[in-house]
Design a protein around this motif. Structure first.
Motif, PDB file in Angstrom:
ATOM      1  N   ARG A  35      20.868 -27.916  25.226  1.00 37.61           N
ATOM      2  CA  ARG A  35      22.215 -27.324  25.397  1.00 37.61           C
ATOM      3  C   ARG A  35      22.769 -26.847  24.058  1.00 37.61           C
ATOM      4  O   ARG A  35      23.919 -27.128  23.702  1.00 37.61           O
ATOM      5  CB  ARG A  35      23.173 -28.336  26.040  1.00 37.61           C
ATOM      6  CG  ARG A  35      22.767 -28.693  27.445  1.00 37.61           C
ATOM      7  CD  ARG A  35      23.625 -29.793  28.002  1.00 37.61           C
ATOM      8  NE  ARG A  35      23.571 -29.799  29.456  1.00 37.61           N
ATOM      9  CZ  ARG A  35      24.423 -29.148  30.240  1.00 37.61           C
ATOM     10  NH1 ARG A  35      25.401 -28.450  29.725  1.00 37.61           N
ATOM     11  NH2 ARG A  35      24.304 -29.192  31.553  1.00 37.61           N
ATOM     12  N   PHE A  36      21.905 -26.161  23.314  1.00 36.82           N
ATOM     13  CA  PHE A  36      22.306 -25.657  22.000  1.00 36.82           C
ATOM     14  C   PHE A  36      22.773 -24.207  22.138  1.00 36.82           C
ATOM     15  O   PHE A  36      22.082 -23.391  22.755  1.00 36.82           O
ATOM     16  CB  PHE A  36      21.135 -25.744  21.011  1.00 36.82           C
ATOM     17  CG  PHE A  36      21.519 -25.313  19.630  1.00 36.82           C
ATOM     18  CD1 PHE A  36      22.150 -26.197  18.764  1.00 36.82           C
ATOM     19  CD2 PHE A  36      21.283 -24.010  19.202  1.00 36.82           C
ATOM     20  CE1 PHE A  36      22.529 -25.788  17.498  1.00 36.82           C
ATOM     21  CE2 PHE A  36      21.668 -23.595  17.937  1.00 36.82           C
ATOM     22  CZ  PHE A  36      22.289 -24.501  17.084  1.00 36.82           C
ATOM     23  N   PRO A  37      23.942 -23.882  21.559  1.00 35.43           N
ATOM     24  CA  PRO A  37      24.535 -22.561  21.793  1.00 35.43           C
ATOM     25  C   PRO A  37      23.963 -21.428  20.935  1.00 35.43           C
ATOM     26  O   PRO A  37      24.593 -20.968  19.983  1.00 35.43           O
ATOM     27  CB  PRO A  37      26.022 -22.796  21.464  1.00 35.43           C
ATOM     28  CG  PRO A  37      25.999 -23.855  20.408  1.00 35.43           C
ATOM     29  CD  PRO A  37      24.817 -24.748  20.722  1.00 35.43           C
ATOM     30  N   MET A  62      26.038 -16.934   8.667  1.00 36.14           N
ATOM     31  CA  MET A  62      26.927 -18.100   8.642  1.00 36.14           C
ATOM     32  C   MET A  62      26.744 -18.822   9.974  1.00 36.14           C
ATOM     33  O   MET A  62      27.287 -18.389  10.992  1.00 36.14           O
ATOM     34  CB  MET A  62      28.378 -17.650   8.495  1.00 36.14           C
ATOM     35  CG  MET A  62      28.695 -17.013   7.168  1.00 36.14           C
ATOM     36  SD  MET A  62      30.465 -16.659   7.104  1.00 36.14           S
ATOM     37  CE  MET A  62      30.709 -16.467   5.362  1.00 36.14           C
ATOM     38  N   GLY A  63      25.967 -19.897   9.966  1.00 34.15           N
ATOM     39  CA  GLY A  63      25.687 -20.624  11.204  1.00 34.15           C
ATOM     40  C   GLY A  63      24.406 -20.135  11.843  1.00 34.15           C
ATOM     41  O   GLY A  63      24.413 -19.231  12.670  1.00 34.15           O
ATOM     42  N   SER A  64      23.287 -20.750  11.456  1.00 28.09           N
ATOM     43  CA  SER A  64      21.982 -20.265  11.917  1.00 28.09           C
ATOM     44  C   SER A  64      21.313 -21.181  12.923  1.00 28.09           C
ATOM     45  O   SER A  64      20.362 -20.756  13.592  1.00 28.09           O
ATOM     46  CB  SER A  64      21.035 -20.099  10.720  1.00 28.09           C
ATOM     47  OG  SER A  64      21.584 -19.190   9.799  1.00 28.09           O
ATOM     48  N   GLY A  65      21.762 -22.445  13.000  1.00 32.77           N
ATOM     49  CA  GLY A  65      21.047 -23.376  13.863  1.00 32.77           C
ATOM     50  C   GLY A  65      19.568 -23.343  13.499  1.00 32.77           C
ATOM     51  O   GLY A  65      19.193 -23.304  12.325  1.00 32.77           O
TER      52      GLY A  65
HETATM   53  C1  LIG Z   1      26.725 -21.326  17.787  1.00 33.46           C
HETATM   54  S1  LIG Z   1      25.384 -22.050  16.925  1.00 33.46           S
HETATM   55  C2  LIG Z   1      24.395 -20.608  16.795  1.00 33.46           C
HETATM   56  C3  LIG Z   1      23.311 -20.565  15.800  1.00 33.46           C
HETATM   57  C4  LIG Z   1      22.561 -19.268  15.679  1.00 33.46           C
HETATM   58  N1  LIG Z   1      23.420 -18.175  15.252  1.00 33.46           N
HETATM   59  C5  LIG Z   1      21.806 -18.921  16.950  1.00 33.46           C
HETATM   60  O1  LIG Z   1      22.098 -17.924  17.591  1.00 33.46           O
HETATM   61  O2  LIG Z   1      20.913 -19.687  17.309  1.00 33.46           O
HETATM   62  C6  LIG Z   1      26.150 -22.361  15.381  1.00 33.46           C
HETATM   63  C7  LIG Z   1      25.492 -23.406  14.516  1.00 33.46           C
HETATM   64  O3  LIG Z   1      26.151 -23.414  13.242  1.00 33.46           O
HETATM   65  C8  LIG Z   1      26.531 -24.731  12.893  1.00 33.46           C
HETATM   66  N2  LIG Z   1      27.738 -24.616  12.054  1.00 33.46           N
HETATM   67  C9  LIG Z   1      29.037 -24.706  12.417  1.00 33.46           C
HETATM   68  N3  LIG Z   1      29.843 -24.533  11.345  1.00 33.46           N
HETATM   69  C10 LIG Z   1      29.013 -24.314  10.278  1.00 33.46           C
HETATM   70  C11 LIG Z   1      29.225 -24.068   8.904  1.00 33.46           C
HETATM   71  N4  LIG Z   1      30.444 -23.996   8.377  1.00 33.46           N
HETATM   72  N5  LIG Z   1      28.135 -23.879   8.116  1.00 33.46           N
HETATM   73  C12 LIG Z   1      26.886 -23.937   8.615  1.00 33.46           C
HETATM   74  N6  LIG Z   1      26.623 -24.165   9.901  1.00 33.46           N
HETATM   75  C13 LIG Z   1      27.674 -24.357  10.727  1.00 33.46           C
HETATM   76  C14 LIG Z   1      26.710 -25.443  14.207  1.00 33.46           C
HETATM   77  O4  LIG Z   1      26.548 -26.837  14.033  1.00 33.46           O
HETATM   78  C15 LIG Z   1      25.574 -24.815  15.020  1.00 33.46           C
HETATM   79  O5  LIG Z   1      24.363 -25.464  14.743  1.00 33.46           O
END
Ligand SMILES: C[S@@+](CC[C@H](N)C(=O)[O-])C[C@H]1O[C@@H](n2cnc3c(N)ncnc32)[C@H](O)[C@@H]1O
Length: 214
Positions: A35-37, A62-65
């Motif tokens: 359940r990862f977005p 910014m936010g790569s998972g």
């Molecule tokens: C919505 S997910 C999407 C990841 C990626 N863009 C994808 O499509 O697979 C966002 C991820 O970024 C992380 N995240 C949230 N805030 C962050 C921050 N300030 N810096 C780095 N990662 C962050 C969350 O924990 C999550 O793992």
């Protein structure tokens, strides 16, 4: 009405998709299981089209998972392109495994940490920046990203209509939730910035596209 149109659109596009990269299939399966977005295939394909058009050599995420959106960038970037990812050490390890399987490891640079801090310690401009962190952080993300993308560069921002359209069908609702407020403030900042031309495309829950024009 909008929801029906969106579901039908998604179904239509899914069945048009040619045989898929098995790495993307596995990344999508992992997202479902955990359940990862992830941004999902509709936004992924939008990233791919924009990347082929723009040919960015340096992308900051910014936010790569575990690298799902980054993988779409990497597939379409020039051979010497680099996508700089941000997130946790565990996600970085998973991303490396997926990119290695897809023979794209040479395009991946994963910086473990908070994207809003990492961007300050990496010098130079970026051709494109993807914003996909926690929604209350979006205004700060705009302030940083808008200064670091080059003129002609692109900021892609996921989930911009998430709350407005999914919660109560009212764009920009009054919910005091910090995530809702973050998205509203982000949209205000992006549209008001004279250095950018911004639009929101209604793919999935809204993707912001901001081109730096000055
Ligand atoms: C919505 S997910 C999407 C990841 C990626 N863009 C994808 O499509 O697979 C966002 C991820 O970024 C992380 N995240 C949230 N805030 C962050 C921050 N300030 N810096 C780095 N990662 C962050 C969350 O924990 C999550 O793992």
């Amino acid at each position: 009405m909008l929801d029906i149109a969106r579901k039908e659109f998604a179904r239509y596009v899914y069945q048009l998709r040619p045989s898929l990269d098995p790495v993307l299939v596995d990344m999508e399966a992992l997202a479902k299981e955990k359940r990862f977005p992830i941004v999902g295939p509709l936004v992924g394909q939008l990233i791919e089209v924009l990347t082929y058009l723009q040919q960015p050599r340096r992308v900051f995420e910014m936010g790569s998972g575990y690298g799902y959106s980054a993988y779409w960038f990497a597939r379409a970037m020039p051979a010497d392109g680099e996508v700089i990812c941000t997130g946790s050490a565990r996600s970085a390890e998973r991303a490396r495994q997926f990119f290695t399987r897809g023979r794209l490891a040479h395009k991946l640079r994963y910086e473990v940490g908070d994207a809003l801090e990492v961007i300050d310690r990496i010098p130079g401009d970026f051709d494109a920046i993807l914003i996909d962190i926690d929604k209350h952080q979006y205004p700060e993300a705009w302030r940083k990203a808008s200064k670091r993308v080059r003129v002609g560069g692109l900021i892609i921002t996921d989930n911009l209509l998430r709350f407005g359209f999914e919660k109560d069908h009212t764009p920009l609702n009054d919910d005091p939730d910090p995530g809702v407020q973050g998205l509203k403030e982000f949209a205000r900042l992006a549209y008001a910035d004279p250095n950018f031309s911004t639009t929101i495309v209604t793919v999935r829950d809204g993707v912001g596209l901001s081109v730096r024009i000055a």
